[in-house]
Design an enzyme around this catalytic site. Sequence first.
Site, mmCIF file in Angstrom:
data_model
loop_
_atom_site.group_PDB
_atom_site.id
_atom_site.type_symbol
_atom_site.label_atom_id
_atom_site.label_comp_id
_atom_site.label_asym_id
_atom_site.label_seq_id
_atom_site.Cartn_x
_atom_site.Cartn_y
_atom_site.Cartn_z
ATOM 1 C CB SER A 184 -11.844 2.412 -4.625
ATOM 2 O OG SER A 184 -10.531 1.917 -4.524
ATOM 3 N N GLY B 28 -11.875 2.746 4.231
ATOM 4 C CA GLY B 28 -10.971 1.882 3.462
ATOM 5 C C GLY B 28 -9.996 2.661 2.585
ATOM 6 C CG HIS B 29 -7.236 0.415 0.125
ATOM 7 N ND1 HIS B 29 -6.283 -0.448 -0.337
ATOM 8 C CD2 HIS B 29 -8.431 -0.158 -0.177
ATOM 9 C CE1 HIS B 29 -6.857 -1.472 -0.899
ATOM 10 N NE2 HIS B 29 -8.158 -1.331 -0.820
ATOM 11 C CG ASN B 30 -7.258 3.328 -2.956
ATOM 12 O OD1 ASN B 30 -6.157 3.764 -2.655
ATOM 13 N ND2 ASN B 30 -7.457 2.088 -3.319
ATOM 14 C CD GLN C 145 -2.838 -1.369 0.187
ATOM 15 O OE1 GLN C 145 -3.625 -0.429 0.010
ATOM 16 N NE2 GLN C 145 -2.856 -2.448 -0.587
#
Lengths: 348, 348, 348
Positions: A260, A240-242, A199
């Site tokens: 995302s 969460g990521h993004n 990441q």
Amino acid sequence: MIKKKLAELAVLVEAKIEGDAEVIISGVGSLASAHSGQISFFDNLKYRSFLKTTQASAVILKEAYVKDCPVNVAKLIVTDSYYAYAKIAGVFEDLKPIVPGIQATAVIGEGCHIDSTASIGAHVVIGDGVTVGARTCIDPGCYVGDRCVLGSDCHLWSNVTLYHQVTLGNRVMIQSGAVIGSDGFGFAFHAGVWHRVPQLGGVLIQDDADIGANTTIDRGAIEDTVIGQDVKLDNLIQIGHNVRVGDHTIMAGCTGIAGSTELGKYCMLGGGCRLAGHIKIADGVILTGTASVMKSIAEKGMYSSGMSCMKHSEWKRNMVRFRHLDQMMKPFLKNQNINEKEKEDDTE
Amino acid sequence: MIKKKLAELAVLVEAKIEGDAEVIISGVGSLASAHSGQISFFDNLKYRSFLKTTQASAVILKEAYVKDCPVNVAKLIVTDSYYAYAKIAGVFEDLKPIVPGIQATAVIGEGCHIDSTASIGAHVVIGDGVTVGARTCIDPGCYVGDRCVLGSDCHLWSNVTLYHQVTLGNRVMIQSGAVIGSDGFGFAFHAGVWHRVPQLGGVLIQDDADIGANTTIDRGAIEDTVIGQDVKLDNLIQIGHNVRVGDHTIMAGCTGIAGSTELGKYCMLGGGCRLAGHIKIADGVILTGTASVMKSIAEKGMYSSGMSCMKHSEWKRNMVRFRHLDQMMKPFLKNQNINEKEKEDDTE
Amino acid sequence: MIKKKLAELAVLVEAKIEGDAEVIISGVGSLASAHSGQISFFDNLKYRSFLKTTQASAVILKEAYVKDCPVNVAKLIVTDSYYAYAKIAGVFEDLKPIVPGIQATAVIGEGCHIDSTASIGAHVVIGDGVTVGARTCIDPGCYVGDRCVLGSDCHLWSNVTLYHQVTLGNRVMIQSGAVIGSDGFGFAFHAGVWHRVPQLGGVLIQDDADIGANTTIDRGAIEDTVIGQDVKLDNLIQIGHNVRVGDHTIMAGCTGIAGSTELGKYCMLGGGCRLAGHIKIADGVILTGTASVMKSIAEKGMYSSGMSCMKHSEWKRNMVRFRHLDQMMKPFLKNQNINEKEKEDDTE
């Protein structure tokens, strides 16, 4: 104990006074519990009966409700009573003043730029190449990873963790136990085993954002995860990521947002919402508590899902019917305009 | 290794012994896995087959089940087998004894009263004006803010955070990562921007309450948030500001309670429940797991919402029908006694 | 800045190159945002349009999509593009090298065996009788309780808490704020009061497992709670006491699993799932996000519950109908094959 004349408070919130402008106020109270010497506010019609009997020395309210308030109670008349209350409550908030400097037990890495007005608490650990702006306060037990950049007037309460490469704007407040920049949840399944996907992004939290206790925000896979300006996140939220959260969006506790997903500006999410990954939510969307969102929402407005509780026996009977809803409905549907094709489109 | 004669354990739980009172017990085991030298208990009818074949040296059980237990296994006959087990398990719990005193690396503020029998662990940070009672144990890495008052025999496991002005009664146990007294989630929207509403109350946690790992309890806006006596909160629970939880109420993990809600005494909440703010739940209410409560509940009893899972394909078909439930029902409702007016009242 | 020739990366992932093998790659980017000098990957058909216009210097993809990628972009042709990307991203991950040794501010108990290649960060506290394997890294602020055993190549990020008697295999990674080994939620109700049931088991986390930020895993009541090999847990997950999670099972954030439940191998759980206690889930079960599981699942396959959101007004109308579903259905059910008996079996 902080004491103010009502007249001084009136100036602060640009209020018109009705009653004794010289009365001394030494704290705030709710309409029901305030006693002499305290100021209260009236903002929620549900509590109108308490307005009529309040023992407060003064009440903040709109012009229209003055008539409901006892004659012997002073009034601060404003157009936005909750906002005026917020400003006045700030006068009586007895927060510890920031003590500039670095406590002896803090451990600071190499190549850091820590403003001389910043406050670094006991047992804080700061990595290498970190920048900390003016008057920013890092409370005891926090960890700030390598290459983090913190603007001015931020406040990290105790035991906050920032991984490496997290950027905070100005006036960002992070409650205890929050974790910012943990690894995004990315694994590639190959030959029967999960392989970690590095990441490489960071996290960007913009000016005036607030992050709640034990909330977690993952770092981006490639680009940064972004929390916009004036975003307010409550406790125990997972980002969460993004993910990108638009400016001024606010979320109550226990909400989870998968990777995302993009939220627009001025959205409001009730508690315990669940948003799927890779979707887009328009500006101004309101989700009521426990709403579960599987697909993008293109239009502003209020959306809901979930079920409110009922007696267990009743719920049990309905639930059995629900399990057979499709089967039960079939015979009755011939003469109705429910398009069967919707099935495919509707509940992805 | 702790060793006890069965006769000693029998005294502890006021049990009648059947079999060898002299057998040496050196630990506990489940019915299925216990071996010679261990004591087990029978409390759940689901595990009756394991009772018949257990290798334990002794079993705690009720009179009625003695006949199901092998002849060569000693029996401790009691009226409440799970409670008796709890007491006996305590005999074999190998917890570190409390070491009175303040570890060298702890940082203590000014004007604190720390009982000489209390234990303050490594790297603990304690603010100003804090009181810590007799035999209270604060494990490494905890932060205790200004003006907190901790009673006697409390235990804060590692990395707990108490903000300023948190009060604990006696025998309060807080698991690691819990955050008590974080800012309530209060913002006033004014001129397009969210303004923080100062949270001037504290948190009061009464005698014998237990708080789970990574659970968060916000401080009150004006008055204290209150957790009653003997309340048991599991992990990852969110308690909003001004919430009041009645004595002896118990909640399983992942539950969230929004601000200003009041729960009665002896309530039981399953995991993952969601309670709206500003509602009132009567004494003795049971909510099954995942129940979502939008309105007050005035009467004790069991309440449920949520849906248990089914095969995805089946769920998808039913879900499509649910989306059109109102539309589909209309033609059939004329001759039924469903009051249309309920629509307005029922699902606020 | 790390720089590699494309040819070197091709060797790493056993890729066929089409285009300039000598091009220098200095980082990764998404198809949409990558610029010259970066490598991207194509794995999700949703992003096909970005493939056609990418500015990346090279793209990782399958043979079949080479024709969709601009001629001037070099291609790394592989059979599993996401896995190949994961390996290449690892080349560009700029993680701090592990610094072997024990930082001066760490506090280490008695009788510990800490490998000389392990890294113990600032303000870490380690209890008595702890074993730490080769190259295992314990970041600042972590607490590791008595008698824990950590294998080699593990990584505890900052502010992780391990209670006593927690065992980690090799290559276990635990994100910040996670709490492992907290007391299981066990209380015996006796004479109007809850009595703590001592939790005598520990936690066993096997090789290659990953634990997310602020996730909590309770210790077992008698035997250990067990997290299998290669299990991947996201953030804010609650694992109750005595739970057993089978190898290679993966769970997204905010999921809660009640005590004594067993999950099989290769299960996949979406975000926010809720699993009741004392149930058994077969190998290969997929639960979609927010699924709530009340009973055991014996067969592999995909299962769902929950409801995706709709406009609030529409939801409200349907919800009213749902509350009367059983009542409304009764008149129409006579001529259908819905077995009334199912009511009893179905929604325990």
